[in-house]
Design a protein around this motif. Structure first.
Motif, PDB file in Angstrom:
ATOM      1  N   GLY A 105      72.238  32.514  53.064  1.00  0.00           N
ATOM      2  CA  GLY A 105      71.666  32.993  51.649  1.00  0.00           C
ATOM      3  C   GLY A 105      71.522  34.208  51.355  1.00  0.00           C
ATOM      4  N   VAL A 106      71.674  35.222  52.573  1.00  0.00           N
ATOM      5  CA  VAL A 106      71.609  36.635  52.335  1.00  0.00           C
ATOM      6  C   VAL A 106      72.558  37.191  51.630  1.00  0.00           C
ATOM      7  N   ASP A 107      72.306  38.277  50.627  1.00  0.00           N
ATOM      8  CA  ASP A 107      73.226  38.841  49.679  1.00  0.00           C
ATOM      9  C   ASP A 107      73.894  40.179  50.439  1.00  0.00           C
ATOM     10  N   VAL A 108      73.019  40.896  51.004  1.00  0.00           N
ATOM     11  CA  VAL A 108      73.530  42.256  51.701  1.00  0.00           C
ATOM     12  C   VAL A 108      73.204  42.455  53.101  1.00  0.00           C
ATOM     13  N   ILE A 109      74.338  42.867  53.561  1.00  0.00           N
ATOM     14  CA  ILE A 109      74.368  42.836  55.091  1.00  0.00           C
ATOM     15  C   ILE A 109      73.933  44.532  55.459  1.00  0.00           C
ATOM     16  N   MET A 110      73.041  44.511  56.364  1.00  0.00           N
ATOM     17  CA  MET A 110      72.660  46.124  56.409  1.00  0.00           C
ATOM     18  C   MET A 110      73.395  46.698  57.780  1.00  0.00           C
ATOM     19  N   LEU A 111      74.334  47.582  57.770  1.00  0.00           N
ATOM     20  CA  LEU A 111      75.068  48.052  59.067  1.00  0.00           C
ATOM     21  C   LEU A 111      74.720  49.327  59.162  1.00  0.00           C
ATOM     22  N   SER A 112      73.964  49.828  60.237  1.00  0.00           N
ATOM     23  CA  SER A 112      73.581  51.207  60.156  1.00  0.00           C
ATOM     24  C   SER A 112      74.511  52.085  60.804  1.00  0.00           C
ATOM     25  N   GLU A 113      75.650  51.540  61.581  1.00  0.00           N
ATOM     26  CA  GLU A 113      76.654  52.309  62.139  1.00  0.00           C
ATOM     27  C   GLU A 113      77.888  52.554  61.344  1.00  0.00           C
ATOM     28  N   LYS A 114      78.466  53.481  61.726  1.00  0.00           N
ATOM     29  CA  LYS A 114      79.756  53.856  60.860  1.00  0.00           C
ATOM     30  C   LYS A 114      80.807  52.823  61.162  1.00  0.00           C
ATOM     31  N   LYS A 115      80.911  51.973  62.440  1.00  0.00           N
ATOM     32  CA  LYS A 115      81.882  51.236  62.586  1.00  0.00           C
ATOM     33  C   LYS A 115      81.838  49.776  62.070  1.00  0.00           C
ATOM     34  N   PHE A 116      81.551  49.693  60.720  1.00  0.00           N
ATOM     35  CA  PHE A 116      81.495  48.539  59.851  1.00  0.00           C
ATOM     36  C   PHE A 116      82.993  47.791  59.292  1.00  0.00           C
ATOM     37  N   GLY A 117      83.996  48.465  59.610  1.00  0.00           N
ATOM     38  CA  GLY A 117      85.277  48.244  59.136  1.00  0.00           C
ATOM     39  C   GLY A 117      85.712  46.748  59.659  1.00  0.00           C
ATOM     40  N   LYS A 118      85.347  46.471  61.015  1.00  0.00           N
ATOM     41  CA  LYS A 118      85.712  45.440  61.786  1.00  0.00           C
ATOM     42  C   LYS A 118      84.959  44.220  60.944  1.00  0.00           C
ATOM     43  N   VAL A 119      83.690  44.422  60.669  1.00  0.00           N
ATOM     44  CA  VAL A 119      83.029  43.400  60.099  1.00  0.00           C
ATOM     45  C   VAL A 119      83.296  43.058  58.746  1.00  0.00           C
ATOM     46  N   ALA A 120      83.486  44.017  58.101  1.00  0.00           N
ATOM     47  CA  ALA A 120      84.100  43.996  56.546  1.00  0.00           C
ATOM     48  C   ALA A 120      85.593  43.274  56.716  1.00  0.00           C
ATOM     49  N   LYS A 121      86.385  43.514  57.454  1.00  0.00           N
ATOM     50  CA  LYS A 121      88.094  42.765  57.575  1.00  0.00           C
ATOM     51  C   LYS A 121      87.587  41.495  57.772  1.00  0.00           C
ATOM     52  N   PHE A 122      86.705  41.265  58.989  1.00  0.00           N
ATOM     53  CA  PHE A 122      86.332  39.730  59.361  1.00  0.00           C
ATOM     54  C   PHE A 122      85.941  38.979  58.167  1.00  0.00           C
ATOM     55  N   LEU A 123      85.019  39.531  57.459  1.00  0.00           N
ATOM     56  CA  LEU A 123      84.357  38.789  56.207  1.00  0.00           C
ATOM     57  C   LEU A 123      85.539  38.422  55.260  1.00  0.00           C
ATOM     58  N   ALA A 124      86.254  39.307  54.855  1.00  0.00           N
ATOM     59  CA  ALA A 124      87.449  39.196  53.848  1.00  0.00           C
ATOM     60  C   ALA A 124      88.569  38.373  54.294  1.00  0.00           C
ATOM     61  N   ASP A 125      88.877  38.471  55.770  1.00  0.00           N
ATOM     62  CA  ASP A 125      89.880  37.458  56.049  1.00  0.00           C
ATOM     63  C   ASP A 125      89.259  35.864  56.215  1.00  0.00           C
ATOM     64  N   TYR A 126      88.062  35.812  56.599  1.00  0.00           N
ATOM     65  CA  TYR A 126      87.465  34.516  56.554  1.00  0.00           C
ATOM     66  C   TYR A 126      87.216  33.973  55.211  1.00  0.00           C
TER      67      TYR A 126
END
Length: 306
Positions: A211-232
């Motif tokens: 139920g969370v709406d916004v994921i906080m990512l403090s590091e610059k290497k967020f691309g893999k997380v974003a791509k994983f979510l989009a592909d999923y």
């Protein structure tokens, strides 16, 4: 939108820019709630002029023996102080167009989540008194967002940290408490998650499903997380629906803070139109003037009071 941790005291990201903001503990010790409103409002006006639309504050956790080592001066204090001063801070920030994200629901322990996983071993009655009751009352002031903690609770959902828990996010915060604003995770790169079986991709997915709406990512290497979510989402229609829900809530927050305008067309349909920073806040010279006036007010109030 741009968010910042501007709690005051130790967590004072703008201390070399805005007028000084004391810690929550010092404010509760020195000022009445009514007096603290003026201090928070001058800070909010400065933040608004700088272009911030969300403050990840206040900390709305009651200070107690099991969390004092971690929170230290970041809490307003006891139950009544936490409730009263949190509500005032929320009101001050949001009256100036800066959304307030109260944190960290449902609480913390003496273990710093940057280095380990907090385990809350309180009974149901103690949780009701020190976590659910204060947050429930504070939520009545309609903060723009709630930031979840990484703590696990032994009495409820002992397997999942709160920010990944459907019990704490979906069942408790959204349903039982009726919260309708943005729900933010804490930083998913913290050791509390990464070192305890919740790597960033898994944590992001589980948080959104909870139920969370916004994921906080403090590091610059967020691309893999974003791509994983989009592909999923591409291969999972139900998760794609979850993302659309989160997107709508972010859009609504942007409308609330004036970044987007909701317009009704002649055919009765609605659309959102982006507002430029200048349209919202004025040209640079106007913004600078507003900032300097608010900074002087904040500095004068601080020098007179503390």
């Amino acid at each position: 939108y741009i968010a910042v941790d501007q709690e005051g005291g130790e967590v004072n990201r703008l201390k070399h820019i805005t007028s000084y903001l004391p810690s929550e503990a010092k404010i509760a010790k020195t000022l009445t709630p009514e007096e603290s409103y003026n201090l928070y409002k001058s800070q909010a006006m400065q933040m608004k002029a700088l272009g911030f639309s969300m403050n990840l504050a206040p900390v709305a956790e009651v200070s107690a023996e099991w969390n004092q080592d971690m929170l230290q001066t970041r809490s307003f204090g006891n139950l009544s102080q936490t409730q009263a001063y949190s509500i005032v801070a929320i009101s001050a920030y949001q009256s100036c167009g800066v959304g307030s994200a109260i944190k960290h629901f449902p609480g913390n322990t003496n273990i710093d989540p940057h280095t380990g996983l907090p385990e809350i071993d309180l009974s149901k009655d103690a949780l009701d008194i020190f976590a659910l009751a204060p947050f429930s009352l504070i939520l009545q002031s309609k903060p723009a967002a709630v930031l979840m903690s990484h703590a696990r609770t032994s009495i409820f959902d002992s397997k999942s940290p709160a920010c990944l828990s459907s019990f704490w996010v979906g069942d408790t915060l959204l349903q039982s408490m009726g919260f309708q604003g943005l729900v933010l995770s804490d930083d998913i790169f913290m050791a509390a998650l990464e070192d305890n079986g919740f790597p960033p991709q898994k944590a992001a997915l589980q948080a959104l499903e909870a139920g969370v709406d916004v994921i906080m990512l403090s590091e610059k290497k967020f691309g893999k997380v974003a791509k994983f979510l989009a592909d999923y989402a591409d291969s999972n229609p139900s998760f794609a629906t979850i993302l659309k829900r989160a997107q709508k809530k972010v859009l609504f927050f942007k409308i609330q803070t004036g970044q987007l305008l909701l317009k009704k067309g002649e055919d009765g349909s609605y659309s959102v139109v982006e507002q430029s920073l200048q349209d919202r806040l004025g040209n640079p010279s106007e913004r600078l003037e507003k900032f300097n006036i608010a900074k002087k007010e904040g500095r004068d109030f601080y020098n007179k009071t503390f």
